[in-house]
Design a protein around this motif. Structure first.
Motif, mmCIF file in Angstrom:
data_model
loop_
_atom_site.group_PDB
_atom_site.id
_atom_site.type_symbol
_atom_site.label_atom_id
_atom_site.label_comp_id
_atom_site.label_asym_id
_atom_site.label_seq_id
_atom_site.Cartn_x
_atom_site.Cartn_y
_atom_site.Cartn_z
ATOM 1 N N UNK A 201 -37.458 -16.562 -24.116
ATOM 2 C CA UNK A 201 -36.067 -16.143 -24.005
ATOM 3 C C UNK A 201 -35.293 -17.117 -23.150
ATOM 4 N N UNK A 202 -33.995 -17.205 -23.390
ATOM 5 C CA UNK A 202 -33.110 -18.054 -22.603
ATOM 6 C C UNK A 202 -31.929 -17.202 -22.162
ATOM 7 N N UNK A 203 -31.630 -17.218 -20.876
ATOM 8 C CA UNK A 203 -30.481 -16.507 -20.331
ATOM 9 C C UNK A 203 -29.428 -17.537 -19.947
ATOM 10 N N UNK A 204 -28.223 -17.359 -20.463
ATOM 11 C CA UNK A 204 -27.125 -18.279 -20.167
ATOM 12 C C UNK A 204 -26.011 -17.530 -19.470
ATOM 13 N N UNK A 205 -25.438 -18.144 -18.450
ATOM 14 C CA UNK A 205 -24.227 -17.636 -17.818
ATOM 15 C C UNK A 205 -23.081 -18.506 -18.302
ATOM 16 N N UNK B 62 -30.780 -14.641 -24.876
ATOM 17 C CA UNK B 62 -31.036 -15.077 -26.250
ATOM 18 C C UNK B 62 -32.544 -15.031 -26.486
ATOM 19 N N UNK B 63 -32.966 -14.398 -27.580
ATOM 20 C CA UNK B 63 -34.384 -14.304 -27.934
ATOM 21 C C UNK B 63 -34.549 -14.596 -29.416
ATOM 22 N N UNK C 173 -28.466 -6.320 -24.480
ATOM 23 C CA UNK C 173 -29.468 -6.636 -25.495
ATOM 24 C C UNK C 173 -29.413 -8.114 -25.813
ATOM 25 N N UNK C 174 -30.586 -8.733 -26.046
ATOM 26 C CA UNK C 174 -30.572 -10.156 -26.349
ATOM 27 C C UNK C 174 -29.934 -10.437 -27.705
#
Length: 143
Positions: free
Chosen positions: A6-10, A41-42, A138-139
């Motif tokens: 998974x990638x987390x973006x701000x 994002x997944x 939710x992704x």
């Protein structure tokens, strides 16, 4: 490093921060963790991250296009800046995104380095063992 699940973006006017989730842990936040709204994002089941296209402008990372092993993509962030320079780091689908390093300022991310590994070098069945915080949005699933 490990298999990126998974990638987390701000994101706001630029990419304030980025964080990778790995098959066995959550990675460190790169950039300004207090900036921008968080977007997880997944990939769908059976898909993997095979790269990122990154739009830079005014010395900051403005947008990120996530690329999946089936060729699907999604741009996140401010991809409408006309003078953004796009740097592409997309591998053959046999390779998976493994990790990243960065340099940042108080505003956001300035430099991104990505690492990849051939899929045969990951243990079989290495899925995510890290539960997501239910308070998170939710992704975004990229098909």
């Amino acid at each position: 490093p490990g298999k990126v699940t998974g990638i987390n973006l701000g994101v706001g006017d630029w990419v304030d921060f980025m964080q990778f989730d790995y098959s066995d842990h959550r990675g460190q936040v790169g950039g300004n963790a207090r900036g921008g709204g968080k977007i997880p994002v997944s990939p769908h089941a059976g898909q993997t991250f095979t790269g990122l296209n990154m739009g830079f402008g005014s010395d900051l990372l403005l947008s990120v296009q996530v690329v999946m092993s089936n060729g699907s993509t999604a741009w996140l962030g401010n991809n409408k800046r006309k003078n953004a320079k796009v740097a592409s780091a997309v591998m053959d689908p046999e390779y998976q995104l493994e990790g990243w390093s960065w340099r940042s300022s108080n505003d956001g991310i300035l430099v991104v380095e990505l690492s990849f590994r051939h899929s045969s070098k990951f243990p079989q069945g290495s899925g995510s063992s890290q539960p997501r915080d239910p308070a998170q949005r939710s992704p975004i699933l990229i098909q």
